[in-house]
Design an enzyme around this catalytic site. Structure first.
Site, PDB file in Angstrom:
ATOM      1  N   ARG A 253       0.868  -1.188   0.000  1.00  0.00           N
ATOM      2  CA  ARG A 253       0.000   0.000   0.000  1.00  0.00           C
ATOM      3  C   ARG A 253       0.899   1.230   0.000  1.00  0.00           C
ATOM      4  O   ARG A 253       1.763   1.377   0.862  1.00  0.00           O
ATOM      5  CB  ARG A 253      -0.892  -0.009   1.239  1.00  0.00           C
ATOM      6  CG  ARG A 253      -1.963  -1.094   1.201  1.00  0.00           C
ATOM      7  CD  ARG A 253      -3.072  -0.788   2.171  1.00  0.00           C
ATOM      8  NE  ARG A 253      -4.024  -1.883   2.299  1.00  0.00           N
ATOM      9  CZ  ARG A 253      -5.086  -2.049   1.507  1.00  0.00           C
ATOM     10  NH1 ARG A 253      -5.322  -1.198   0.530  1.00  0.00           N
ATOM     11  NH2 ARG A 253      -5.905  -3.059   1.706  1.00  0.00           N
TER      12      ARG A 253
ATOM     13  N   ASN B 175      -9.121   1.476  -5.246  1.00  0.00           N
ATOM     14  CA  ASN B 175      -9.362   2.921  -5.220  1.00  0.00           C
ATOM     15  C   ASN B 175      -8.105   3.784  -5.118  1.00  0.00           C
ATOM     16  O   ASN B 175      -7.904   4.682  -5.933  1.00  0.00           O
ATOM     17  CB  ASN B 175     -10.308   3.252  -4.062  1.00  0.00           C
ATOM     18  CG  ASN B 175     -11.722   2.928  -4.462  1.00  0.00           C
ATOM     19  OD1 ASN B 175     -12.207   3.461  -5.458  1.00  0.00           O
ATOM     20  ND2 ASN B 175     -12.377   2.048  -3.737  1.00  0.00           N
TER      21      ASN B 175
ATOM     22  N   ILE C 138     -11.844  -6.793  -3.564  1.00  0.00           N
ATOM     23  CA  ILE C 138     -12.934  -7.655  -3.059  1.00  0.00           C
ATOM     24  C   ILE C 138     -14.133  -6.797  -2.661  1.00  0.00           C
ATOM     25  O   ILE C 138     -15.229  -7.300  -2.529  1.00  0.00           O
ATOM     26  CB  ILE C 138     -12.499  -8.517  -1.846  1.00  0.00           C
ATOM     27  CG1 ILE C 138     -12.120  -7.652  -0.648  1.00  0.00           C
ATOM     28  CG2 ILE C 138     -11.388  -9.466  -2.212  1.00  0.00           C
ATOM     29  CD1 ILE C 138     -12.059  -8.429   0.655  1.00  0.00           C
ATOM     30  N   ASP C 139     -13.910  -5.472  -2.484  1.00  0.00           N
ATOM     31  CA  ASP C 139     -14.997  -4.608  -2.000  1.00  0.00           C
ATOM     32  C   ASP C 139     -16.008  -4.233  -3.089  1.00  0.00           C
ATOM     33  O   ASP C 139     -17.100  -3.747  -2.764  1.00  0.00           O
ATOM     34  CB  ASP C 139     -14.417  -3.315  -1.407  1.00  0.00           C
ATOM     35  CG  ASP C 139     -13.557  -3.579  -0.183  1.00  0.00           C
ATOM     36  OD1 ASP C 139     -13.706  -4.656   0.419  1.00  0.00           O
ATOM     37  OD2 ASP C 139     -12.733  -2.713   0.161  1.00  0.00           O
TER      38      ASP C 139
ATOM     39  N   ARG D 163     -27.928 -19.745  19.444  1.00  0.00           N
ATOM     40  CA  ARG D 163     -27.210 -18.485  19.699  1.00  0.00           C
ATOM     41  C   ARG D 163     -27.466 -17.436  18.616  1.00  0.00           C
ATOM     42  O   ARG D 163     -27.895 -17.766  17.507  1.00  0.00           O
ATOM     43  CB  ARG D 163     -25.698 -18.740  19.705  1.00  0.00           C
ATOM     44  CG  ARG D 163     -25.219 -19.411  20.957  1.00  0.00           C
ATOM     45  CD  ARG D 163     -23.737 -19.699  20.831  1.00  0.00           C
ATOM     46  NE  ARG D 163     -23.242 -20.306  22.048  1.00  0.00           N
ATOM     47  CZ  ARG D 163     -22.109 -20.993  22.130  1.00  0.00           C
ATOM     48  NH1 ARG D 163     -21.363 -21.181  21.065  1.00  0.00           N
ATOM     49  NH2 ARG D 163     -21.729 -21.489  23.287  1.00  0.00           N
TER      50      ARG D 163
ATOM     51  N   MET E 134     -15.582  -8.182   5.340  1.00  0.00           N
ATOM     52  CA  MET E 134     -14.744  -7.035   4.938  1.00  0.00           C
ATOM     53  C   MET E 134     -15.522  -5.996   4.139  1.00  0.00           C
ATOM     54  O   MET E 134     -16.509  -6.324   3.481  1.00  0.00           O
ATOM     55  CB  MET E 134     -13.536  -7.515   4.148  1.00  0.00           C
ATOM     56  CG  MET E 134     -12.379  -7.901   5.042  1.00  0.00           C
ATOM     57  SD  MET E 134     -10.909  -8.242   4.089  1.00  0.00           S
ATOM     58  CE  MET E 134      -9.657  -8.130   5.364  1.00  0.00           C
TER      59      MET E 134
ATOM     60  N   GLN F 297     -10.871 -13.965   3.711  1.00  0.00           N
ATOM     61  CA  GLN F 297     -11.787 -13.678   2.598  1.00  0.00           C
ATOM     62  C   GLN F 297     -11.050 -13.285   1.322  1.00  0.00           C
ATOM     63  O   GLN F 297     -11.605 -13.329   0.229  1.00  0.00           O
ATOM     64  CB  GLN F 297     -12.747 -12.536   2.992  1.00  0.00           C
ATOM     65  CG  GLN F 297     -13.689 -12.931   4.112  1.00  0.00           C
ATOM     66  CD  GLN F 297     -14.332 -11.721   4.796  1.00  0.00           C
ATOM     67  OE1 GLN F 297     -15.411 -11.319   4.434  1.00  0.00           O
ATOM     68  NE2 GLN F 297     -13.640 -11.154   5.781  1.00  0.00           N
TER      69      GLN F 297
HETATM   70  O1  F6P Z   1      -9.808  -3.062   0.155  1.00  0.00           O
HETATM   71  C1  F6P Z   1      -9.793  -4.422   0.402  1.00  0.00           C
HETATM   72  C2  F6P Z   1      -9.784  -4.697   1.880  1.00  0.00           C
HETATM   73  O2  F6P Z   1      -9.689  -6.090   2.044  1.00  0.00           O
HETATM   74  C3  F6P Z   1     -10.941  -4.129   2.658  1.00  0.00           C
HETATM   75  O3  F6P Z   1     -12.118  -4.883   2.562  1.00  0.00           O
HETATM   76  C4  F6P Z   1     -10.357  -4.126   4.054  1.00  0.00           C
HETATM   77  O4  F6P Z   1     -11.019  -3.181   4.841  1.00  0.00           O
HETATM   78  C5  F6P Z   1      -8.932  -3.737   3.819  1.00  0.00           C
HETATM   79  O5  F6P Z   1      -8.638  -4.126   2.491  1.00  0.00           O
HETATM   80  C6  F6P Z   1      -7.941  -4.378   4.746  1.00  0.00           C
HETATM   81  O6  F6P Z   1      -6.687  -3.861   4.452  1.00  0.00           O
HETATM   82  P1  F6P Z   1      -5.302  -4.483   4.935  1.00  0.00           P
HETATM   83  O7  F6P Z   1      -5.040  -5.710   4.125  1.00  0.00           O
HETATM   84  O8  F6P Z   1      -4.321  -3.417   4.665  1.00  0.00           O
HETATM   85  O9  F6P Z   1      -5.460  -4.832   6.378  1.00  0.00           O
END
Ligand code: F6P
Length: 364
Positions: free
Chosen positions: A75, A117, A140-141, A176, A183, A288
């Site tokens: 990132r 993004n 994945i979002d 339960r 995510m 996921q």
């Molecule tokens: O953008 C993809 C994603 O998996 C999101 O769903 C999640 O919030 C984020 O990345 C988690 O990021 P990282 O892998 O940096 O913990």
């Protein structure tokens, strides 16, 4: 004329990155065996530092079914792109300048960038600075503006659904309430689809702020119908109505100060204090994003990869290969960068969910 094409994967990994690169590579090599592909390692970091390798055709063999990315990823926040590459040498090139320099010294004809993004904001910046950029929509979002689908989404929804399926037996046996955190910080696509597919009773997404009292009512309604258990699918970015009224930084501080590791645990504590039934949480997290891409994503990434190769060969740059009306179409990066695709409140799936008795925690 043979082309020299750079390729990189940036941001969070997901299923589908490898088959997408394979699609690009196969189409380029099939068109002209002397086309060259340079793989940049660990996303934009590789482009900044020049860490790269000349790919061989065989590097792209056997990766149709492999999760993750053979190039590695990282990132690299967009807001730091104009900062110095080396913090100890502020007089040196910025990250952006370093990337442009690598592109030029590598004599690239084009750069194919796979990402979500944040990645698209930087891809647009590179394109504005004269680089020949083509991108592919990964996340994945499923929250990238301009495309109906992103790759990785379906594979991740399948996994999240399996998690909900798996929890059903324990929820039933013990009677339960289970909260499963899915995510998606900003958009609720995954939670909505996996929630419906997994038969969740309550779905909580960032786009629809909730009130725990409405959730309680929905759970009580189930109990009154002699249902022994309930399943709540909550997106990691879901907010209560009170939280939604806070500003971004106020909400961030509230979350940081919370003694709960995530929203699922916070909701569990709230519900636990209001009901007799036991409440438990399951957070599958990065699970996921792992494992093999599903068949849908393998086909999607192959289509998108070939389209990216075609764009490069036709000299069509500054665009993302998108899915629109189920067809692959180029979308200008200028239209996409910095925009998110949220779940519209009038989306058919929300209506379908409500009509099948699913509560969004926003009404009786
Ligand atoms: O953008 C993809 C994603 O998996 C999101 O769903 C999640 O919030 C984020 O990345 C988690 O990021 P990282 O892998 O940096 O913990």
């Amino acid at each position: 004329m043979a082309l020299r094409v750079g390729i990189l994967t940036s941001g969070g990994d997901c299923q589908g990155l490898n088959p997408a690169m394979r699609g690009v590579a196969k189409a380029l090599y099939e068109a002209d065996a002397s086309n060259e592909i340079i793989g940049f390692l660990n996303g934009y970091e590789g482009l900044m530092t020049g860490r790269s390798k000349k790919m061989r055709e065989t590097d792209f063999s056997g990766i149709l079914t492999r999760g993750g990315t053979i190039l590695g990823t990282s990132r690299q926040p967009f807001k730091l792109m104009k900062e110095p590459l080396d913090a100890n040498h502020p007089e040196g090139p910025s990250k952006l300048e370093a990337m442009i320099d690598t592109y030029r010294t590598q004599s690239l004809d084009a750069l194919v960038i796979l990402g979500g993004n944040g990645t698209h904001k930087t891809a647009h910046l590179l394109s504005e600075n004269g680089l020949n950029v083509v991108t592919l929509p990964k996340t994945i979002d499923n929250d990238l503006w301009g495309t109906e689908r992103t790759f990785g989404f379906q594979s991740a929804v399948d996994i999240a659904t399996q998690v909900i399926d798996g929890i059903h037996s324990t929820a039933t046996s013990h009677g339960r309430v289970f909260i499963i955190e899915i995510m998606g910080h900003k958009a609720g696509w995954m939670t909505l689809e996996a929630g419906i597919a997994g038969g969740a009773d309550v779905i909580l997404i960032p786009e629809i702020p909730y009130d725990p009292l409405y959730i309680l009512k929905a759970l009580n309604r189930r109990e009154s119908k002699h249902k022994r258990f309930s399943i709540i699918a909550i997106a990691e970015g879901a907010k209560t109505i009170a939280e939604a009224a806070l500003g971004k930084s106020e909400l961030e501080s509230k979350r940081k100060a919370s003694c709960h590791p995530s929203v699922a645990y916070e909701l569990a504590e709230t519900l636990d204090s209001m009901m007799v039934q036991e409440v438990r949480c399951t957070v599958p997290g990065h699970f996921q994003r792992g494992g093999e891409p599903c068949a849908f994503d393998r086909v999607l990434t192959t289509r998108l990869g070939v389209a990216a190769a075609n764009a490069v060969m036709n000299g069509h740059f500054g665009c993302m290969m998108a899915i629109r009306h189920d067809k692959v179409e180029p979308m200008p990066l200028a239209d996409i960068a910095g925009r998110l695709k949220y779940v519209p409140l009038d989306h058919e799936l929300i209506q379908v969910a409500r009509q099948t008795g699913i509560s969004f925690g926003d009404a009786d």
